[in-house]
Design a protein around this motif. Structure first.
Motif, short mmCIF file in Angstrom:
data_model
loop_
_atom_site.label_atom_id
_atom_site.label_comp_id
_atom_site.label_asym_id
_atom_site.label_seq_id
_atom_site.Cartn_x
_atom_site.Cartn_y
_atom_site.Cartn_z
N SER A 22 0.82 -1.21 0.00
CA SER A 22 0.00 0.00 0.00
C SER A 22 0.86 1.26 0.00
O SER A 22 0.60 2.20 -0.76
CB SER A 22 -0.93 0.00 1.22
OG SER A 22 -1.62 1.21 1.30
N THR A 36 -1.92 -0.35 -10.45
CA THR A 36 -2.97 -1.32 -10.21
C THR A 36 -2.40 -2.41 -9.32
O THR A 36 -1.31 -2.91 -9.56
CB THR A 36 -3.48 -1.95 -11.52
OG1 THR A 36 -3.99 -0.92 -12.36
CG2 THR A 36 -4.56 -2.99 -11.27
N ASN A 41 -9.36 -12.21 -3.11
CA ASN A 41 -10.61 -11.90 -2.42
C ASN A 41 -11.19 -13.25 -1.97
O ASN A 41 -12.17 -13.72 -2.54
CB ASN A 41 -11.55 -11.16 -3.37
CG ASN A 41 -12.75 -10.57 -2.67
OD1 ASN A 41 -12.88 -10.63 -1.46
ND2 ASN A 41 -13.64 -10.00 -3.46
N LEU A 46 -15.31 -8.48 -0.55
CA LEU A 46 -14.79 -7.16 -0.90
C LEU A 46 -15.14 -6.84 -2.35
O LEU A 46 -15.36 -7.75 -3.15
CB LEU A 46 -13.28 -7.12 -0.68
CG LEU A 46 -12.83 -7.34 0.77
CD1 LEU A 46 -11.33 -7.55 0.82
CD2 LEU A 46 -13.23 -6.15 1.62
N PRO A 47 -15.16 -5.55 -2.71
CA PRO A 47 -15.45 -5.19 -4.10
C PRO A 47 -14.42 -5.81 -5.04
O PRO A 47 -13.23 -5.88 -4.72
CB PRO A 47 -15.34 -3.67 -4.13
CG PRO A 47 -15.32 -3.23 -2.71
CD PRO A 47 -14.90 -4.39 -1.88
N VAL A 49 -13.46 -4.57 -7.86
CA VAL A 49 -12.62 -3.47 -8.35
C VAL A 49 -12.97 -2.23 -7.53
O VAL A 49 -14.14 -1.93 -7.32
CB VAL A 49 -12.87 -3.18 -9.85
CG1 VAL A 49 -12.02 -2.01 -10.32
CG2 VAL A 49 -12.59 -4.41 -10.70
N GLU A 50 -11.94 -1.53 -7.08
CA GLU A 50 -12.14 -0.25 -6.39
C GLU A 50 -10.88 0.57 -6.52
O GLU A 50 -9.82 0.05 -6.88
CB GLU A 50 -12.52 -0.45 -4.92
CG GLU A 50 -11.39 -0.89 -4.03
CD GLU A 50 -11.76 -0.87 -2.55
OE1 GLU A 50 -12.17 0.20 -2.03
OE2 GLU A 50 -11.63 -1.91 -1.90
N THR A 51 -11.00 1.86 -6.24
CA THR A 51 -9.85 2.75 -6.22
C THR A 51 -9.74 3.33 -4.82
O THR A 51 -10.72 3.81 -4.25
CB THR A 51 -10.00 3.88 -7.25
OG1 THR A 51 -10.12 3.29 -8.54
CG2 THR A 51 -8.79 4.80 -7.23
N ARG A 52 -8.53 3.23 -4.27
CA ARG A 52 -8.27 3.71 -2.92
C ARG A 52 -6.97 4.50 -2.96
O ARG A 52 -5.94 3.97 -3.36
CB ARG A 52 -8.15 2.51 -1.98
CG ARG A 52 -8.13 2.83 -0.52
CD ARG A 52 -7.91 1.57 0.28
NE ARG A 52 -9.17 0.86 0.46
CZ ARG A 52 -9.48 0.20 1.56
NH1 ARG A 52 -8.62 0.12 2.55
NH2 ARG A 52 -10.64 -0.41 1.66
N GLN A 56 -5.72 1.65 -8.18
CA GLN A 56 -6.78 0.75 -8.60
C GLN A 56 -6.50 -0.62 -7.99
O GLN A 56 -5.39 -1.15 -8.10
CB GLN A 56 -6.86 0.62 -10.11
CG GLN A 56 -7.99 -0.29 -10.54
CD GLN A 56 -8.03 -0.57 -12.02
OE1 GLN A 56 -7.00 -0.66 -12.67
NE2 GLN A 56 -9.22 -0.73 -12.56
N VAL A 58 -7.73 -4.55 -7.94
CA VAL A 58 -8.51 -5.59 -8.62
C VAL A 58 -8.37 -6.85 -7.79
O VAL A 58 -7.26 -7.34 -7.56
CB VAL A 58 -8.00 -5.83 -10.06
CG1 VAL A 58 -8.79 -6.95 -10.73
CG2 VAL A 58 -8.08 -4.55 -10.88
N ARG A 59 -9.51 -7.35 -7.31
CA ARG A 59 -9.50 -8.55 -6.46
C ARG A 59 -10.11 -9.72 -7.21
O ARG A 59 -11.21 -9.63 -7.73
CB ARG A 59 -10.29 -8.28 -5.18
CG ARG A 59 -9.66 -7.24 -4.29
CD ARG A 59 -10.44 -7.10 -2.98
NE ARG A 59 -9.86 -6.08 -2.14
CZ ARG A 59 -10.26 -4.82 -2.13
NH1 ARG A 59 -11.25 -4.43 -2.91
NH2 ARG A 59 -9.68 -3.95 -1.34
#
Length: 85
Positions: A22, A36, A41, A46-47, A49-52, A56, A58-59
């Motif tokens: 991270s 990315t 997952n 968990l989602p 795909v998400e952006t934090r 990006q 991708v799980r």
């Protein structure tokens, strides 16, 4: 530069590897790179795909959920559409 990072687990899971990936990903985004993180997952909660923090995430479903020897993300050899292109 477009960067793909692989990690068996990523946020919101907490641990040394998750924190390190991270931190590196976020710093690369701040320097102007597109990052990315491809991760697992295991429970599917968990989602996908998400952006934090500009990263990006991708799980992919991994199995067995929480089991010893769980398969890493993308072990099937198939990546989601748009990854790696």
């Amino acid at each position: 530069m477009r960067i793909l990072m692989l990690s068996a687990r990523y946020l919101p899971f907490a641990g040394g590897t998750e924190t390190h990936v991270s931190e590196v990903a976020t710093r690369l985004v701040r320097k102007g790179h597109t990052v990315t993180v491809l991760t697992g997952n295991p429970d599917g909660l968990l989602p996908a795909v998400e952006t934090r923090d500009g990263v990006q995430i991708v799980r992919l479903k991994t199995f067995p959920a929480g089991g010893i020897g769980a398969s890493p993300p993308a072990s099937s050899g198939r990546l989601p559409k748009g990854i790696g292109t």
